[in-house]
Design an enzyme around this catalytic site. Sequence first.
Site, PDB file in Angstrom:
ATOM      1  CE  LYS A 188      -3.897  -2.148  -0.365  1.00 46.91           C
ATOM      2  NZ  LYS A 188      -4.123  -3.403   0.225  1.00 46.91           N
TER       3      LYS A 188
HETATM    4  C1  LIG Z   1      -5.533  -4.174   0.571  1.00 46.90           C
HETATM    5  C2  LIG Z   1      -6.992  -3.940   0.528  1.00 46.90           C
HETATM    6  C3  LIG Z   1      -7.842  -4.289   1.593  1.00 46.90           C
HETATM    7  C4  LIG Z   1      -7.399  -5.135   2.750  1.00 46.90           C
HETATM    8  O1  LIG Z   1      -6.291  -4.680   3.429  1.00 46.90           O
HETATM    9  P1  LIG Z   1      -5.282  -5.772   4.090  1.00 46.90           P
HETATM   10  O2  LIG Z   1      -4.363  -4.885   4.863  1.00 46.90           O
HETATM   11  O3  LIG Z   1      -4.632  -6.489   2.976  1.00 46.90           O
HETATM   12  O4  LIG Z   1      -6.094  -6.638   4.962  1.00 46.90           O
HETATM   13  C5  LIG Z   1      -9.169  -3.934   1.518  1.00 46.90           C
HETATM   14  N1  LIG Z   1      -9.660  -3.289   0.459  1.00 46.90           N
HETATM   15  C6  LIG Z   1      -8.898  -2.953  -0.598  1.00 46.90           C
HETATM   16  C7  LIG Z   1      -9.513  -2.201  -1.737  1.00 46.90           C
HETATM   17  C8  LIG Z   1      -7.534  -3.283  -0.607  1.00 46.90           C
HETATM   18  O5  LIG Z   1      -6.780  -2.980  -1.666  1.00 46.90           O
END
Ligand SMILES: *Cc1c(COP(=O)(O)O)cnc(C)c1O
Length: 377
Positions: A188
């Site tokens: 992210k």
């Molecule tokens: C990455 C992501 C999540 C979940 O986050 P995690 O930290 O991987 O549990 C939820 N929604 C979207 C759109 C994502 O890209």
Amino acid sequence: MTATSRPDARRNASPYLYGQEAGAVARVLESGQYGHTAVTEEFERRVAGFLGVPDAVAVASGTAALHCALLAAKVGPGDEVIVPSMTFCATAQAILAVGATPRFVDIDPTTLCVNDRLVMEAVSGATAAVIPVLFGGRAVDLAPVRDELAERSITVIEDAAHAFGSRNGMRRVGATGALTCFSFGPIKNLTCGQGGVVVPRAPEEADTIRQVRLLGVAQSQSERANATTYHVDTFGLRYQLSGINAAIGLAQLDHFGTTEHARRRLWHAYRKALATLDGVILVDVDADHSVPHLCQVRVPHRDQVFADLRARDVGVGVHYPPNHLQPAFATWHRPLPATEQAAAEILSLPFHQHLTETDIDLVVSALAQALEASGGA
Ligand SMILES: *Cc1c(COP(=O)(O)O)cnc(C)c1O
């Protein structure tokens, strides 16, 4: 890809470290305290300060953030939650986690996000919440229908997993009054290794999430050390953010200005390079206001182009295969034409801070060759 390409272009996404992360982790390891600690709380204060909000609650992942936000909004069995099918499966799984049902909705084909019309068409007597997904980092503005949703006691929970740092008008996403969930997973905009944050709307929501993330146990660790018992007051799970992970996030936050600038610059470099290609549509993430998370294009013959680029060692991906077509969510399938069409055309180009502008030019020329080989537009 040509022989001059660097390995970085082979990855679709990749974390970017600034050098202080390892030392910060080492200090936590040496402290002997690995759970929810003062480092976690410092991370919460720093995130809240960055966003310009009174409070932020750290949890173990973005998925946990969504689960906790739904619990804080008191969404449960019998409730429907409006959600785009075009999102990572985590968004839909969090809805199942509280026993509610997903009401999948279509997207605006230009933004790949929901809009107020698509949301309002799906509202029913059972709707308890809406989860707009801020796709690619783009803010979704449901302001025109905010009052109408509030009157019907429908909570807006923003899935801002892609959008840490993005702005909605003058404010950062998270500071516009919606219950907001961020992910700090490995790829992210900001990473804790794994982690997430919920921005609560009110102190009661923050309290609920703080209890849920520590197994529903009321006391803090220091209080527990001096007592012979503990009180399990509510439902809860092991959802805390470890100080080890929080330390990584704190080090990343120190450099977020650089991250923000770099991601925007890379996105614009793609925009310029792609402008020369016919038949390729760049998905607009509103890069001047967002911190872009993805660089997506729509192309003809996507499967062929994807396979060709993979064979050339270019790290392309697809975000995402729609949820309404997944076996786990088949019960809630409904035809979603814009989503299904996008799903057949979208292609995510390598997008991370290890890329140089030369890498981007190489990716785009490989894309041009792959398009030509597939029969062109
Ligand atoms: C990455 C992501 C999540 C979940 O986050 P995690 O930290 O991987 O549990 C939820 N929604 C979207 C759109 C994502 O890209």
